[in-house]
Design a protein around this motif. Structure first.
Motif, PDB file in Angstrom:
ATOM      1  N   SER A  25       0.852  -1.088   0.110  1.00 56.46           N
ATOM      2  CA  SER A  25      -0.021   0.013  -0.053  1.00 56.46           C
ATOM      3  C   SER A  25       1.026   1.295   0.010  1.00 56.46           C
ATOM      4  O   SER A  25       2.170   1.347   0.361  1.00 56.46           O
ATOM      5  CB  SER A  25      -0.812   0.098   1.111  1.00 56.46           C
ATOM      6  N   GLY A  26       0.338   2.424  -0.294  1.00 56.21           N
ATOM      7  CA  GLY A  26       1.120   3.657  -0.406  1.00 56.21           C
ATOM      8  C   GLY A  26       1.106   4.244  -1.824  1.00 56.21           C
ATOM      9  O   GLY A  26       0.085   3.948  -2.697  1.00 56.21           O
ATOM     10  N   SER A  27       2.201   4.936  -2.163  1.00 57.25           N
ATOM     11  CA  SER A  27       2.299   5.535  -3.283  1.00 57.25           C
ATOM     12  C   SER A  27       2.770   4.742  -4.417  1.00 57.25           C
ATOM     13  O   SER A  27       4.235   4.837  -4.397  1.00 57.25           O
ATOM     14  CB  SER A  27       3.189   6.894  -2.962  1.00 57.25           C
ATOM     15  N   ILE A  28       2.073   3.915  -4.926  1.00 59.52           N
ATOM     16  CA  ILE A  28       2.621   2.961  -5.806  1.00 59.52           C
ATOM     17  C   ILE A  28       2.035   3.166  -7.126  1.00 59.52           C
ATOM     18  O   ILE A  28       0.788   3.506  -7.544  1.00 59.52           O
ATOM     19  CB  ILE A  28       2.013   1.651  -5.469  1.00 59.52           C
ATOM     20  N   PHE A  29       2.834   3.206  -8.219  1.00 56.92           N
ATOM     21  CA  PHE A  29       2.303   3.348  -9.750  1.00 56.92           C
ATOM     22  C   PHE A  29       2.086   1.831 -10.353  1.00 56.92           C
ATOM     23  O   PHE A  29       1.141   1.566 -10.902  1.00 56.92           O
ATOM     24  CB  PHE A  29       3.382   4.253 -10.501  1.00 56.92           C
ATOM     25  N   SER A  30       3.158   1.275  -9.830  1.00 57.18           N
ATOM     26  CA  SER A  30       2.948  -0.196 -10.374  1.00 57.18           C
ATOM     27  C   SER A  30       3.958  -1.179  -9.533  1.00 57.18           C
ATOM     28  O   SER A  30       4.720  -0.796  -8.868  1.00 57.18           O
ATOM     29  CB  SER A  30       3.296  -0.554 -12.013  1.00 57.18           C
ATOM     30  N   ILE A  31       3.878  -2.492  -9.576  1.00 56.60           N
ATOM     31  CA  ILE A  31       4.771  -3.304  -8.909  1.00 56.60           C
ATOM     32  C   ILE A  31       5.281  -4.495 -10.058  1.00 56.60           C
ATOM     33  O   ILE A  31       4.444  -5.085 -10.811  1.00 56.60           O
ATOM     34  CB  ILE A  31       3.987  -3.938  -7.773  1.00 56.60           C
ATOM     35  N   ASN A  32       6.585  -4.591 -10.093  1.00 60.40           N
ATOM     36  CA  ASN A  32       7.172  -5.631 -10.932  1.00 60.40           C
ATOM     37  C   ASN A  32       7.003  -7.024 -10.153  1.00 60.40           C
ATOM     38  O   ASN A  32       6.075  -7.323  -9.739  1.00 60.40           O
ATOM     39  CB  ASN A  32       8.604  -5.325 -11.354  1.00 60.40           C
ATOM     40  N   ALA A  33       8.200  -7.385  -9.946  1.00 57.18           N
ATOM     41  CA  ALA A  33       8.440  -8.916  -9.246  1.00 57.18           C
ATOM     42  C   ALA A  33       8.100  -8.744  -7.791  1.00 57.18           C
ATOM     43  O   ALA A  33       8.385  -7.741  -7.360  1.00 57.18           O
ATOM     44  CB  ALA A  33       9.592  -9.422  -9.450  1.00 57.18           C
ATOM     45  N   MET A  34       7.420  -9.838  -7.270  1.00 55.04           N
ATOM     46  CA  MET A  34       7.008  -9.978  -6.037  1.00 55.04           C
ATOM     47  C   MET A  34       7.623 -11.407  -5.711  1.00 55.04           C
ATOM     48  O   MET A  34       7.502 -12.187  -6.450  1.00 55.04           O
ATOM     49  CB  MET A  34       5.654  -9.826  -5.645  1.00 55.04           C
ATOM     50  N   GLY A  35       7.950 -11.432  -4.283  1.00 55.48           N
ATOM     51  CA  GLY A  35       8.500 -12.588  -4.043  1.00 55.48           C
ATOM     52  C   GLY A  35       8.575 -12.942  -2.502  1.00 55.48           C
ATOM     53  O   GLY A  35       8.076 -12.002  -1.609  1.00 55.48           O
ATOM     54  N   ARG A  71      -0.348 -13.911  -7.017  1.00 51.76           N
ATOM     55  CA  ARG A  71      -0.749 -12.667  -6.796  1.00 51.76           C
ATOM     56  C   ARG A  71      -1.952 -12.203  -7.622  1.00 51.76           C
ATOM     57  O   ARG A  71      -2.437 -12.786  -8.456  1.00 51.76           O
ATOM     58  CB  ARG A  71       0.560 -11.984  -7.202  1.00 51.76           C
ATOM     59  N   ASP A  72      -2.383 -11.014  -6.980  1.00 48.41           N
ATOM     60  CA  ASP A  72      -3.597 -10.321  -7.456  1.00 48.41           C
ATOM     61  C   ASP A  72      -3.058  -8.963  -7.790  1.00 48.41           C
ATOM     62  O   ASP A  72      -2.996  -8.101  -6.521  1.00 48.41           O
ATOM     63  CB  ASP A  72      -4.692 -10.443  -6.237  1.00 48.41           C
ATOM     64  N   ASN A  73      -2.984  -8.508  -9.017  1.00 46.94           N
ATOM     65  CA  ASN A  73      -2.341  -7.342  -9.270  1.00 46.94           C
ATOM     66  C   ASN A  73      -3.437  -6.076  -8.841  1.00 46.94           C
ATOM     67  O   ASN A  73      -2.883  -4.973  -8.347  1.00 46.94           O
ATOM     68  CB  ASN A  73      -1.941  -7.316 -10.795  1.00 46.94           C
ATOM     69  N   ALA A  74      -4.618  -6.505  -8.997  1.00 40.86           N
ATOM     70  CA  ALA A  74      -5.672  -5.406  -8.720  1.00 40.86           C
ATOM     71  C   ALA A  74      -5.624  -5.104  -7.180  1.00 40.86           C
ATOM     72  O   ALA A  74      -5.889  -4.020  -6.817  1.00 40.86           O
ATOM     73  CB  ALA A  74      -7.123  -5.755  -9.078  1.00 40.86           C
ATOM     74  N   LYS A  75      -5.008  -6.008  -6.292  1.00 48.15           N
ATOM     75  CA  LYS A  75      -5.022  -5.911  -4.713  1.00 48.15           C
ATOM     76  C   LYS A  75      -3.650  -5.612  -4.311  1.00 48.15           C
ATOM     77  O   LYS A  75      -3.476  -5.434  -3.179  1.00 48.15           O
ATOM     78  CB  LYS A  75      -5.691  -6.879  -3.944  1.00 48.15           C
ATOM     79  N   ASN A  76      -2.803  -5.625  -5.199  1.00 45.53           N
ATOM     80  CA  ASN A  76      -1.246  -5.170  -4.963  1.00 45.53           C
ATOM     81  C   ASN A  76      -0.851  -6.359  -3.788  1.00 45.53           C
ATOM     82  O   ASN A  76      -0.219  -5.980  -2.713  1.00 45.53           O
ATOM     83  CB  ASN A  76      -0.895  -3.777  -4.353  1.00 45.53           C
ATOM     84  N   THR A  77      -1.306  -7.345  -4.144  1.00 40.21           N
ATOM     85  CA  THR A  77      -1.012  -8.600  -2.890  1.00 40.21           C
ATOM     86  C   THR A  77      -0.466  -9.982  -3.626  1.00 40.21           C
ATOM     87  O   THR A  77      -0.754 -10.185  -4.871  1.00 40.21           O
ATOM     88  CB  THR A  77      -2.536  -8.878  -2.329  1.00 40.21           C
ATOM     89  N   VAL A  78       0.490 -10.215  -2.929  1.00 41.05           N
ATOM     90  CA  VAL A  78       1.101 -11.569  -3.156  1.00 41.05           C
ATOM     91  C   VAL A  78       0.801 -12.735  -2.254  1.00 41.05           C
ATOM     92  O   VAL A  78       0.713 -12.186  -0.968  1.00 41.05           O
ATOM     93  CB  VAL A  78       2.509 -11.309  -3.536  1.00 41.05           C
TER      94      VAL A  78
END
Length: 123
Positions: A25-35, A71-78
Motif C-alpha cells: 500500500s502507499g504511493s504505488i504506480f506499479s509493482i514488478n516482481a514480488m517474492g 498474486r492479485d495485481n488489482a489488490k497489490n497482493t502476493v
C-alpha cells in the motif's frame, strides 16, 4: 511511502498448510516482481519463490513441489500457499516487491521489504 504488510503466519503441525499474504500500500504506480524469502535462526535469508507481474513464477529447486506463489495485481497482493509443512520450514517469512513510483515525473524503482511473519512448524 510504501508499506508491505504480511499476514497468515502462525503455528502449525508437521504436514499442515498455511497461506501467507502480503499487501502493498502507499504511493504505488506499479509493482514488478514480488517474492517471498525466509530466514531461519542462525541462517541466511533465502529465496522461497518469486512471481512477475505477468504471473511467471520461479522457485529454487529446494522449494519446488510444496509451495505455490500467486498474486492479485488489482489488490497489490502476493500469496504463498505452503503445503506439507516440515519443522525445517520454521522461519520468519518476508515479502519483497519491486515497487515503481513516480518521482519528479519519472518512474523510479524501489525494493521494499515487509516486516516478516513467523511460521513455526511443530513435529
Amino acid at each position: 511511502q510504501v508499506q508491505l504488510v504480511e499476514s497468515g503466519g502462525g503455528l502449525v503441525q508437521a504436514g499442515g498448510s498455511l497461506r501467507l499474504s502480503c499487501a502493498a500500500s502507499g504511493s504505488i504506480f506499479s509493482i514488478n516482481a514480488m517474492g517471498w524469502y525466509r530466514q531461519a535462526p542462525g541462517k541466511q535469508r533465502e529465496l522461497v519463490a518469486v512471481i512477475t507481474r505477468g504471473g511467471s513464477t520461479n522457485y529454487p529447486d529446494s522449494m519446488k513441489g510444496r509451495f505455490t506463489i500467486s498474486r492479485d495485481n488489482a489488490k497489490n497482493t502476493v500469496y504463498l500457499q505452503m503445503n506439507s509443512l516440515k519443522p525445517e520450514d520454521t522461519a520468519v517469512h518476508y515479502c519483497n516487491a519491486e515497487i515503481i513510483r513516480v518521482v519528479a515525473g519519472q518512474p523510479a524503482h524501489f525494493g521494499s521489504w515487509g516486516q516478516g511473519t513467523q511460521v513455526t512448524v511443530s513435529s
